[in-house]
Design a protein around this motif. Structure first.
Motif, PDB file in Angstrom:
ATOM      1  N   UNK A 139       4.515 -20.467  19.657  1.00 16.13           N
ATOM      2  CA  UNK A 139       5.265 -19.045  19.401  1.00 16.13           C
ATOM      3  C   UNK A 139       5.972 -18.901  18.189  1.00 16.13           C
ATOM      4  N   UNK A 140       6.694 -19.890  17.398  1.00 16.72           N
ATOM      5  CA  UNK A 140       7.126 -19.866  15.896  1.00 16.72           C
ATOM      6  C   UNK A 140       6.175 -19.526  15.043  1.00 16.72           C
ATOM      7  N   UNK A 141       4.919 -20.037  15.184  1.00 23.54           N
ATOM      8  CA  UNK A 141       3.762 -19.652  14.273  1.00 23.54           C
ATOM      9  C   UNK A 141       3.299 -18.099  14.515  1.00 23.54           C
ATOM     10  N   UNK A 142       3.334 -17.707  15.608  1.00 27.27           N
ATOM     11  CA  UNK A 142       2.997 -16.384  15.999  1.00 27.27           C
ATOM     12  C   UNK A 142       3.962 -15.425  15.474  1.00 27.27           C
ATOM     13  N   UNK A 143       5.291 -15.653  15.489  1.00 32.68           N
ATOM     14  CA  UNK A 143       6.311 -15.060  14.958  1.00 32.68           C
ATOM     15  C   UNK A 143       6.222 -15.103  13.517  1.00 32.68           C
ATOM     16  N   UNK A 144       6.074 -16.315  12.688  1.00 24.52           N
ATOM     17  CA  UNK A 144       5.899 -16.354  11.524  1.00 24.52           C
ATOM     18  C   UNK A 144       4.527 -15.447  10.930  1.00 24.52           C
ATOM     19  N   UNK A 145       3.565 -15.337  11.572  1.00 23.84           N
ATOM     20  CA  UNK A 145       2.534 -14.569  11.223  1.00 23.84           C
ATOM     21  C   UNK A 145       3.072 -12.997  11.177  1.00 23.84           C
ATOM     22  N   UNK A 146       3.540 -12.905  12.432  1.00 24.15           N
ATOM     23  CA  UNK A 146       3.888 -11.382  12.659  1.00 24.15           C
ATOM     24  C   UNK A 146       4.990 -10.639  11.528  1.00 24.15           C
ATOM     25  N   UNK A 147       5.839 -11.828  10.974  1.00 23.81           N
ATOM     26  CA  UNK A 147       6.790 -11.377  10.009  1.00 23.81           C
ATOM     27  C   UNK A 147       6.300 -11.658   8.525  1.00 23.81           C
ATOM     28  N   UNK A 148       5.078 -12.134   8.534  1.00 24.91           N
ATOM     29  CA  UNK A 148       4.510 -12.715   7.382  1.00 24.91           C
ATOM     30  C   UNK A 148       5.344 -13.693   6.356  1.00 24.91           C
ATOM     31  N   UNK A 149       5.964 -14.801   7.391  1.00 21.62           N
ATOM     32  CA  UNK A 149       6.611 -16.015   6.657  1.00 21.62           C
ATOM     33  C   UNK A 149       5.635 -17.033   6.527  1.00 21.62           C
ATOM     34  N   UNK A 150       5.221 -17.386   5.114  1.00 26.20           N
ATOM     35  CA  UNK A 150       4.474 -18.645   5.275  1.00 26.20           C
ATOM     36  C   UNK A 150       5.112 -19.898   5.295  1.00 26.20           C
ATOM     37  N   UNK A 151       6.116 -20.213   4.987  1.00 24.74           N
ATOM     38  CA  UNK A 151       6.835 -21.431   5.411  1.00 24.74           C
ATOM     39  C   UNK A 151       7.000 -21.822   6.902  1.00 24.74           C
ATOM     40  N   UNK A 152       7.319 -20.777   7.472  1.00 20.30           N
ATOM     41  CA  UNK A 152       7.361 -20.761   8.914  1.00 20.30           C
ATOM     42  C   UNK A 152       6.203 -21.266   9.771  1.00 20.30           C
ATOM     43  N   UNK A 153       5.170 -20.486   9.278  1.00 21.78           N
ATOM     44  CA  UNK A 153       3.758 -20.799   9.739  1.00 21.78           C
ATOM     45  C   UNK A 153       3.328 -22.494   9.247  1.00 21.78           C
ATOM     46  N   UNK A 154       3.558 -22.799   8.102  1.00 15.05           N
ATOM     47  CA  UNK A 154       3.247 -24.039   7.651  1.00 15.05           C
ATOM     48  C   UNK A 154       4.183 -25.331   8.314  1.00 15.05           C
ATOM     49  N   UNK A 155       5.398 -25.075   8.614  1.00 14.98           N
ATOM     50  CA  UNK A 155       6.171 -25.969   8.874  1.00 14.98           C
ATOM     51  C   UNK A 155       5.942 -26.419  10.705  1.00 14.98           C
ATOM     52  N   UNK A 156       5.154 -25.314  10.995  1.00 11.54           N
ATOM     53  CA  UNK A 156       5.046 -25.496  12.821  1.00 11.54           C
ATOM     54  C   UNK A 156       3.686 -26.309  12.953  1.00 11.54           C
ATOM     55  N   UNK A 157       2.744 -26.383  12.048  1.00 12.62           N
ATOM     56  CA  UNK A 157       1.353 -26.924  12.203  1.00 12.62           C
ATOM     57  C   UNK A 157       1.421 -28.597  12.721  1.00 12.62           C
ATOM     58  N   UNK A 158       2.337 -29.364  11.972  1.00 17.53           N
ATOM     59  CA  UNK A 158       2.525 -30.681  12.078  1.00 17.53           C
ATOM     60  C   UNK A 158       3.080 -30.865  13.713  1.00 17.53           C
ATOM     61  N   UNK A 159       4.303 -30.246  14.073  1.00 17.87           N
ATOM     62  CA  UNK A 159       4.921 -30.409  15.290  1.00 17.87           C
ATOM     63  C   UNK A 159       3.861 -29.898  16.393  1.00 17.87           C
ATOM     64  N   UNK A 160       3.152 -28.811  15.885  1.00 15.95           N
ATOM     65  CA  UNK A 160       2.120 -28.179  17.089  1.00 15.95           C
ATOM     66  C   UNK A 160       1.179 -29.129  17.237  1.00 15.95           C
ATOM     67  N   UNK A 161       0.308 -30.046  16.154  1.00 17.17           N
ATOM     68  CA  UNK A 161      -0.493 -31.042  16.407  1.00 17.17           C
ATOM     69  C   UNK A 161      -0.007 -32.247  17.156  1.00 17.17           C
ATOM     70  N   UNK A 162       1.335 -32.846  16.831  1.00 17.59           N
ATOM     71  CA  UNK A 162       1.570 -33.867  17.405  1.00 17.59           C
ATOM     72  C   UNK A 162       2.176 -33.475  18.918  1.00 17.59           C
ATOM     73  N   UNK A 163       2.686 -32.515  19.259  1.00 20.36           N
ATOM     74  CA  UNK A 163       3.159 -32.386  20.547  1.00 20.36           C
ATOM     75  C   UNK A 163       1.937 -31.945  21.383  1.00 20.36           C
ATOM     76  N   UNK A 164       0.656 -31.292  21.061  1.00 26.29           N
ATOM     77  CA  UNK A 164      -0.411 -31.136  21.425  1.00 26.29           C
ATOM     78  C   UNK A 164      -1.212 -32.378  21.835  1.00 26.29           C
ATOM     79  N   UNK A 165      -1.301 -33.431  20.848  1.00 24.33           N
ATOM     80  CA  UNK A 165      -1.806 -34.684  21.163  1.00 24.33           C
ATOM     81  C   UNK A 165      -0.885 -35.687  22.109  1.00 24.33           C
ATOM     82  N   UNK A 166       0.483 -35.421  21.886  1.00 27.53           N
ATOM     83  CA  UNK A 166       1.300 -36.188  22.969  1.00 27.53           C
ATOM     84  C   UNK A 166       0.983 -35.646  24.403  1.00 27.53           C
TER      85      UNK A 166
END
Lengths: 87, 87
Positions: free
Chosen positions: B48-75
């Motif tokens: 949802x942080x990434x969706x929010x980042x996409x909606x407000x066009x905030x690239x750092x917010x999108x990028x910062x959530x890629x690693x946690x999404x991958x890690x927590x999905x894997x976990x």
């Protein structure tokens, strides 16, 4: 759903995420499978988020990090304590 | 240290926090002490942080959530898998 509401839901979920882990660890009194690094990095990270929130005068950022700081601080303590008594 | 640098360090620490837990769980092949709710809430929350980042066009917010999404999905997957094979 507007972006602000999505951000609020996102912030709420990531803020409360560590609560179930604290409850589970307190119930089982066992933390061998938990890496100390996750709560430790999160505790330091959210503390810096709060510092950042204070410096830029962003109240939501400060408030959103209180719960994760408390939970991850407690988890660090529980991990160290239960690993020691079950060693 | 200026606020932006503190924010960058804060974001880096909270982004990489789940990596050690993924490594530990893969090594021990055991996840009984982990609550499924923490990686699940974090995976949904950072999505949802990434969706929010996409909606407000905030690239750092999108990028910062890629690693946690991958890690927590894997976990989430590792927790379900290892609990099942060790049951």
């Amino acid at each position: 759903m507007n972006p602000t509401n999505i951000g609020i839901v996102a912030g709420t979920l990531t803020s409360i995420a560590a609560i179930p882990q604290v409850i589970k660890t307190l119930k089982t009194r066992h933390a061998k499978d938990i890496s100390i690094w996750q709560p430790l990095l999160l505790a330091v990270g959210v503390t810096l988020w709060m510092v950042y929130g204070i410096l830029i005068h962003d109240l939501p950022l400060i408030l959103a990090n209180i719960t994760p700081l408390a939970c991850n601080g407690i988890l660090c303590g529980l991990k160290i304590y239960y690993d020691r008594i079950s060693a």
